[in-house]
Design an enzyme around this catalytic site. Sequence first.
Site, PDB file in Angstrom:
ATOM      1  N   GLY A  46      57.110  51.131  27.468  1.00  0.00           N
ATOM      2  CA  GLY A  46      57.292  49.887  26.698  1.00  0.00           C
ATOM      3  C   GLY A  46      56.942  48.256  26.467  1.00  0.00           C
ATOM      4  N   CYS A  94      55.389  48.220  35.879  1.00  0.00           N
ATOM      5  CA  CYS A  94      56.056  47.438  35.094  1.00  0.00           C
ATOM      6  C   CYS A  94      53.884  46.637  34.365  1.00  0.00           C
ATOM      7  CB  CYS A  94      56.600  46.130  35.192  1.00  0.00           C
ATOM      8  SG  CYS A  94      57.045  44.742  34.521  1.00  0.00           S
ATOM      9  N   LEU A  95      54.023  46.712  33.550  1.00  0.00           N
ATOM     10  CA  LEU A  95      52.293  46.083  32.978  1.00  0.00           C
ATOM     11  C   LEU A  95      52.170  44.421  33.240  1.00  0.00           C
ATOM     12  CD1 LEU A  95      52.120  47.769  29.389  1.00  0.00           C
ATOM     13  CD2 LEU A  95      51.392  48.216  31.107  1.00  0.00           C
ATOM     14  N   HIS A 136      64.939  48.564  31.378  1.00  0.00           N
ATOM     15  CA  HIS A 136      64.206  47.670  32.108  1.00  0.00           C
ATOM     16  C   HIS A 136      63.181  46.827  30.732  1.00  0.00           C
ATOM     17  CE1 HIS A 136      59.848  47.366  34.431  1.00  0.00           C
ATOM     18  NE2 HIS A 136      59.803  46.865  32.973  1.00  0.00           N
ATOM     19  N   GLU A 137      63.361  46.707  29.529  1.00  0.00           N
ATOM     20  CA  GLU A 137      62.789  46.035  28.370  1.00  0.00           C
ATOM     21  C   GLU A 137      63.896  44.883  27.911  1.00  0.00           C
ATOM     22  OE1 GLU A 137      59.807  46.413  28.576  1.00  0.00           O
ATOM     23  OE2 GLU A 137      59.363  48.091  28.422  1.00  0.00           O
ATOM     24  N   HIS A 140      63.365  42.522  30.912  1.00  0.00           N
ATOM     25  CA  HIS A 140      62.808  40.932  30.408  1.00  0.00           C
ATOM     26  C   HIS A 140      62.762  40.137  29.585  1.00  0.00           C
ATOM     27  CE1 HIS A 140      58.925  42.850  32.220  1.00  0.00           C
ATOM     28  NE2 HIS A 140      59.448  43.850  31.410  1.00  0.00           N
TER      29      HIS A 140
HETATM   30  O1  GNR Z   1      54.828  51.405  31.083  1.00  0.00           O
HETATM   31  C1  GNR Z   1      55.510  50.954  31.626  1.00  0.00           C
HETATM   32  N1  GNR Z   1      56.570  52.206  32.743  1.00  0.00           N
HETATM   33  C2  GNR Z   1      57.438  51.900  33.026  1.00  0.00           C
HETATM   34  C3  GNR Z   1      58.156  53.538  33.845  1.00  0.00           C
HETATM   35  C4  GNR Z   1      59.211  53.410  35.059  1.00  0.00           C
HETATM   36  C5  GNR Z   1      60.318  52.333  34.661  1.00  0.00           C
HETATM   37  C6  GNR Z   1      60.104  50.929  33.008  1.00  0.00           C
HETATM   38  C7  GNR Z   1      58.815  51.695  32.673  1.00  0.00           C
HETATM   39  S1  GNR Z   1      58.188  49.912  31.350  1.00  0.00           S
HETATM   40  C8  GNR Z   1      56.394  50.017  31.995  1.00  0.00           C
HETATM   41  C9  GNR Z   1      56.048  49.194  30.516  1.00  0.00           C
HETATM   42  C10 GNR Z   1      56.964  47.894  30.553  1.00  0.00           C
HETATM   43  O2  GNR Z   1      56.360  46.877  31.790  1.00  0.00           O
HETATM   44  N2  GNR Z   1      57.486  47.491  30.059  1.00  0.00           N
HETATM   45  O3  GNR Z   1      58.297  46.304  30.034  1.00  0.00           O
HETATM   46 NI    NI Z   2      58.327  45.741  32.743  1.00  0.00          NI
END
Ligand code: GNR
Ligand code: NI
Length: 176
Positions: A46, A94-95, A136-137, A140
């Site tokens: 994501g 999270c990236l 999660h997205e 953000h």
């Molecule tokens: O790549 C991602 N893996 C992930 C793993 C578990 C729960 C949420 C995520 S989202 C993350 C990519 C990201 O930072 N999206 O904002």
């Molecule tokens: Ni994230």
Amino acid sequence: MAKLDIIVAPDPRLKRQAEPVKKVDDAVRRLMDDMLETMYAANGIGLAAPQVGVLKRIIVVDVARDDEDRQPLQMANPEVVWESEDARTYEEGCLSLPDHYADVVRPEAVKVRYLDRENEIRTLDADDILATCVQHEIDHLDGVLFVDHISSLKRNMIIKKLQKLKKQQAVEAAPA
Ligand code: GNR
Ligand code: NI
């Protein structure tokens, strides 16, 4: 298409509220496509626009496994309109918090309303990893990171390590 730079925490741009999209037009579609390319290149499932420095309510998601066909989702103004009472714990990454992981508890299933790339209103019923990822997205877009859902002790540890890494990288990048 273009690959974009992903902002790493701590950074004030990750803590702000993103603005709703007025209409999904060509510019928004281009951003959605660039975000997908960026997400795939980073091996993420994501990505939210604030992570690439755009404070608009846009997210992309693809939770297909490597051995499955791609299942890209591109959403503007995503909104949780229903959530299950049952919760589940998932180890999140999270990236924008590279190499850090922690267990986060969230509703197990959600219904999300959003605008698709044709500017049409759609709903998505999500459970499992898709529900986790979409929540999660959306977080953000409200300046919330997964570490905001865990203990302050763990959160501060992760943020401190990332801060230290940034300072070190700044020293390395400076002319001698
Ligand atoms: O790549 C991602 N893996 C992930 C793993 C578990 C729960 C949420 C995520 S989202 C993350 C990519 C990201 O930072 N999206 O904002
Ligand atoms: Ni994230």
